[in-house]
Design a protein around this motif. Structure first.
Motif, PDB file in Angstrom:
ATOM      1  N   GLY A  40      52.605  43.824  49.549  1.00 17.59           N
ATOM      2  CA  GLY A  40      53.166  45.105  48.770  1.00 17.59           C
ATOM      3  C   GLY A  40      52.766  44.616  47.139  1.00 17.59           C
ATOM      4  N   GLN A  41      51.767  43.577  46.921  1.00 20.44           N
ATOM      5  CA  GLN A  41      51.541  43.316  45.434  1.00 20.44           C
ATOM      6  C   GLN A  41      49.905  43.423  45.129  1.00 20.44           C
ATOM      7  OE1 GLN A  41      53.977  42.319  43.168  1.00 20.44           O
ATOM      8  NE2 GLN A  41      55.263  42.814  44.783  1.00 20.44           N
ATOM      9  N   GLY A  42      49.516  43.671  44.113  1.00 17.65           N
ATOM     10  CA  GLY A  42      48.266  43.378  43.845  1.00 17.65           C
ATOM     11  C   GLY A  42      47.550  42.183  43.965  1.00 17.65           C
ATOM     12  N   LEU A  91      41.585  36.833  49.539  1.00 20.19           N
ATOM     13  CA  LEU A  91      40.449  37.979  49.226  1.00 20.19           C
ATOM     14  C   LEU A  91      39.348  37.210  48.480  1.00 20.19           C
ATOM     15  CD1 LEU A  91      42.408  40.823  48.018  1.00 20.19           C
ATOM     16  CD2 LEU A  91      40.971  40.977  50.176  1.00 20.19           C
ATOM     17  N   PHE A 106      34.728  43.013  46.759  1.00 19.95           N
ATOM     18  CA  PHE A 106      35.538  42.258  47.720  1.00 19.95           C
ATOM     19  C   PHE A 106      35.295  42.294  49.198  1.00 19.95           C
ATOM     20  CE2 PHE A 106      39.327  41.411  44.839  1.00 19.95           C
ATOM     21  CZ  PHE A 106      39.164  42.230  43.819  1.00 19.95           C
ATOM     22  N   GLY A 107      35.823  41.171  49.642  1.00 24.88           N
ATOM     23  CA  GLY A 107      35.615  41.121  51.079  1.00 24.88           C
ATOM     24  C   GLY A 107      36.840  41.861  51.597  1.00 24.88           C
ATOM     25  N   PRO A 108      36.910  41.573  53.107  1.00 20.78           N
ATOM     26  CA  PRO A 108      38.130  42.409  53.712  1.00 20.78           C
ATOM     27  C   PRO A 108      39.246  41.411  53.793  1.00 20.78           C
ATOM     28  CG  PRO A 108      36.435  41.311  55.283  1.00 20.78           C
ATOM     29  CD  PRO A 108      35.777  41.119  54.032  1.00 20.78           C
TER      30      PRO A 108
ATOM     31  N   LYS B   2      56.533  42.735  33.854  1.00 18.79           N
ATOM     32  CA  LYS B   2      55.034  42.408  34.206  1.00 18.79           C
ATOM     33  C   LYS B   2      54.271  42.994  33.434  1.00 18.79           C
ATOM     34  CE  LYS B   2      55.919  42.551  39.133  1.00 18.79           C
ATOM     35  NZ  LYS B   2      55.728  42.974  40.513  1.00 18.79           N
ATOM     36  N   TYR B  36      41.191  50.861  42.074  1.00 15.73           N
ATOM     37  CA  TYR B  36      40.637  50.503  43.133  1.00 15.73           C
ATOM     38  C   TYR B  36      41.248  51.273  44.135  1.00 15.73           C
ATOM     39  CZ  TYR B  36      38.093  46.336  41.313  1.00 15.73           C
ATOM     40  OH  TYR B  36      37.183  45.655  40.662  1.00 15.73           O
ATOM     41  N   GLN B  38      42.308  50.910  48.482  1.00 16.51           N
ATOM     42  CA  GLN B  38      42.405  49.883  49.371  1.00 16.51           C
ATOM     43  C   GLN B  38      43.048  50.389  50.645  1.00 16.51           C
ATOM     44  OE1 GLN B  38      44.657  46.069  48.555  1.00 16.51           O
ATOM     45  NE2 GLN B  38      43.499  45.060  49.961  1.00 16.51           N
ATOM     46  N   GLY B  43      39.553  44.995  51.902  1.00 18.92           N
ATOM     47  CA  GLY B  43      39.526  44.550  50.524  1.00 18.92           C
ATOM     48  C   GLY B  43      39.526  45.848  49.780  1.00 18.92           C
ATOM     49  N   PRO B  44      39.846  45.697  48.392  1.00 24.58           N
ATOM     50  CA  PRO B  44      39.799  46.912  47.401  1.00 24.58           C
ATOM     51  C   PRO B  44      38.267  47.228  47.269  1.00 24.58           C
ATOM     52  CG  PRO B  44      41.213  44.796  46.766  1.00 24.58           C
ATOM     53  CD  PRO B  44      40.685  44.448  47.775  1.00 24.58           C
ATOM     54  N   LEU B  46      36.212  49.439  44.344  1.00 23.80           N
ATOM     55  CA  LEU B  46      36.205  50.103  43.032  1.00 23.80           C
ATOM     56  C   LEU B  46      35.907  51.407  43.261  1.00 23.80           C
ATOM     57  CD1 LEU B  46      36.559  49.647  39.895  1.00 23.80           C
ATOM     58  CD2 LEU B  46      34.209  49.418  39.945  1.00 23.80           C
ATOM     59  N   TYR B  49      35.951  53.072  36.701  1.00 31.26           N
ATOM     60  CA  TYR B  49      35.954  52.188  35.536  1.00 31.26           C
ATOM     61  C   TYR B  49      35.665  52.908  34.302  1.00 31.26           C
ATOM     62  CZ  TYR B  49      34.288  47.859  33.724  1.00 31.26           C
ATOM     63  OH  TYR B  49      34.128  46.650  32.718  1.00 31.26           O
ATOM     64  N   LEU B  88      45.107  50.726  43.860  1.00 28.56           N
ATOM     65  CA  LEU B  88      45.469  49.840  42.643  1.00 28.56           C
ATOM     66  C   LEU B  88      45.060  49.811  41.381  1.00 28.56           C
ATOM     67  CD1 LEU B  88      44.642  47.141  45.255  1.00 28.56           C
ATOM     68  CD2 LEU B  88      46.601  47.169  44.251  1.00 28.56           C
ATOM     69  N   LYS B  92      41.525  44.760  32.115  1.00 28.37           N
ATOM     70  CA  LYS B  92      41.245  43.291  31.370  1.00 28.37           C
ATOM     71  C   LYS B  92      40.996  43.582  29.978  1.00 28.37           C
ATOM     72  CE  LYS B  92      36.336  43.497  32.793  1.00 28.37           C
ATOM     73  NZ  LYS B  92      35.255  42.760  33.509  1.00 28.37           N
ATOM     74  N   GLU B 100      36.388  38.475  31.930  1.00 26.17           N
ATOM     75  CA  GLU B 100      37.913  38.428  31.941  1.00 26.17           C
ATOM     76  C   GLU B 100      38.702  38.720  33.217  1.00 26.17           C
ATOM     77  OE1 GLU B 100      38.705  37.435  27.929  1.00 26.17           O
ATOM     78  OE2 GLU B 100      40.442  38.238  29.192  1.00 26.17           O
ATOM     79  N   LYS B 101      39.640  37.980  33.191  1.00 24.15           N
ATOM     80  CA  LYS B 101      40.505  38.053  34.266  1.00 24.15           C
ATOM     81  C   LYS B 101      41.143  39.569  34.570  1.00 24.15           C
ATOM     82  CE  LYS B 101      44.690  36.686  34.504  1.00 24.15           C
ATOM     83  NZ  LYS B 101      46.198  35.989  34.787  1.00 24.15           N
ATOM     84  N   LEU B 102      41.061  40.040  35.732  1.00 24.77           N
ATOM     85  CA  LEU B 102      41.392  41.360  36.019  1.00 24.77           C
ATOM     86  C   LEU B 102      43.003  41.053  36.477  1.00 24.77           C
ATOM     87  CD1 LEU B 102      39.247  43.116  38.539  1.00 24.77           C
ATOM     88  CD2 LEU B 102      39.535  43.692  36.139  1.00 24.77           C
ATOM     89  N   PHE B 104      45.881  43.267  38.101  1.00 23.82           N
ATOM     90  CA  PHE B 104      46.303  44.350  38.947  1.00 23.82           C
ATOM     91  C   PHE B 104      47.716  44.822  38.913  1.00 23.82           C
ATOM     92  CE2 PHE B 104      42.503  44.889  41.475  1.00 23.82           C
ATOM     93  CZ  PHE B 104      41.826  43.663  41.395  1.00 23.82           C
ATOM     94  N   GLY B 105      48.108  45.947  39.256  1.00 21.67           N
ATOM     95  CA  GLY B 105      49.246  46.578  39.416  1.00 21.67           C
ATOM     96  C   GLY B 105      49.631  46.483  40.846  1.00 21.67           C
ATOM     97  N   THR B 106      50.911  46.802  41.241  1.00 20.04           N
ATOM     98  CA  THR B 106      51.345  46.468  42.698  1.00 20.04           C
ATOM     99  C   THR B 106      50.618  47.430  43.716  1.00 20.04           C
ATOM    100  OG1 THR B 106      53.129  47.864  42.391  1.00 20.04           O
ATOM    101  CG2 THR B 106      53.395  45.575  42.024  1.00 20.04           C
TER     102      THR B 106
END
Lengths: 115, 114
Positions: A40-42, A91, A106-108, B2, B36, B38, B43-44, B46, B49, B88, B92, B100-102, B104-106
Motif C-alpha cells: 500500500g506504499q510507493g 524492486l 523497473f523489474g517485476p 509526507k 507510473y 503498476q 514493477g512500475p 513510466l 514525465y 503512482l 524529484k 535525484e532521488k525519486l 513516490f506517492g502511495t
C-alpha cells in the motif's frame, strides 16, 4: 529488448535467516537502483549505483542490509538476518545515464515474506 | 507530514469515463513530475514525465502540473478495463549531479468497470 530481470520472484523465509535478491539491469544501463515497496506504499530508494560505485546508500539499513554490483552490471541485495518488518517487495530499476536518459525502468520485483 | 500525498483509493469508475488522479506535495524544490502505472505483481512503468508547470498530453493521458499550488494531476480519457492498475505519482528536484532521488506517492488503486 529484455527488461530488468529479477530473481527470485517470491521468497518465504523465517526471521533471522539470510536472504539474497539478484538483479540484471537492461543492457547498457549504467545506473542501477534498489527500492523497497511496502504494502500500500510507493517504492522507497534503498541504494543507487553508478556503474560499480554506490553513490547513494543513505536509506540502506546498513546493520543488516548489504549490496554489491560487481563489474557494474548485475547486482545483489542481501539481508542478514531478516526481520518480520522486512516483508515487502524489493524492486530493482535501471536507467541509461544522467546525460542521456534518466528514465527508470523497473523489474517485476521480488516479493519477500518473513515469518 | 509526507512530502508527497496521494489518495490511495480505491477508485472505481465505469468504462469510458474520465478519470482524475491527483497528488499534492510540500517540497518546493521538486521540478520533475512523473506518473507510473503498476499492474498487480509487476514493477512500475513510466506513463508521463513533465518538467515544471504546464500540461502534457499523450494519447488518452494528460498530465498537469501546478507548481503554485503544489498539485499535480493525471487525466485518463475514455477509460478502458486495461487501465485498471495502481497509479503512482513521483517527483524529484533539480541537481547538477542528475539522478535525484525519486519521491513516490502511495499510489491510487483504480478499477475500470466494463
Amino acid at each position: 529488448e529484455a527488461g530488468v530481470v529479477q530473481s527470485p520472484r517470491y521468497k518465504i523465509i523465517e526471521k533471522k535467516q539470510p536472504v539474497a535478491f539478484w538483479c540484471n539491469p537492461i543492457s547498457g544501463h549504467n545506473t542501477l537502483y534498489w527500492y523497497r515497496q511496502n504494502l500500500g506504499q510507493g517504492p522507497e530508494l534503498l541504494i543507487r549505483y553508478e556503474n560499480e560505485e554506490a553513490v547513494d546508500d543513505s536509506q540502506l539499513p546498513k546493520d543488516r542490509f548489504s549490496a554489491e554490483r560487481l563489474k557494474g552490471v548485475d547486482s545483489t541485495l542481501k539481508i542478514q538476518p531478516a526481520e518480520l518488518g522486512d516483508s515487502a517487495v524489493y524492486l530493482c530499476a535501471s536507467s541509461l545515464d544522467r546525460a542521456r536518459d534518466e528514465t527508470q525502468y523497473f523489474g517485476p520485483g521480488t516479493r519477500l515474506l518473513v515469518l | 507530514q509526507k512530502e508527497v500525498e496521494q489518495d490511495p483509493g480505491p477508485l472505481s469508475v465505469p468504462e469510458g469515463a474520465i478519470v482524475s488522479l491527483n497528488c499534492t506535495y510540500s517540497n518546493s524544490a521538486f521540478q520533475y513530475f512523473m506518473w507510473y502505472r503498476q499492474y498487480s505483481r509487476k514493477g512500475p512503468e513510466l506513463l508521463m514525465y513533465t518538467y515544471s508547470s504546464g500540461n502534457k498530453e499523450d494519447g488518452r493521458f494528460t498530465a498537469q502540473v501546478d507548481k503554485s499550488s503544489k498539485y499535480i494531476s493525471l487525466f485518463i480519457r475514455d477509460s478502458q478495463p486495461s487501465d485498471s492498475a495502481t497509479y503512482l505519482c513521483a517527483m524529484k528536484g533539480k541537481s547538477n549531479f542528475g539522478n535525484e532521488k525519486l519521491t513516490f506517492g502511495t499510489g491510487t488503486r483504480l478499477t475500470i468497470i466494463p
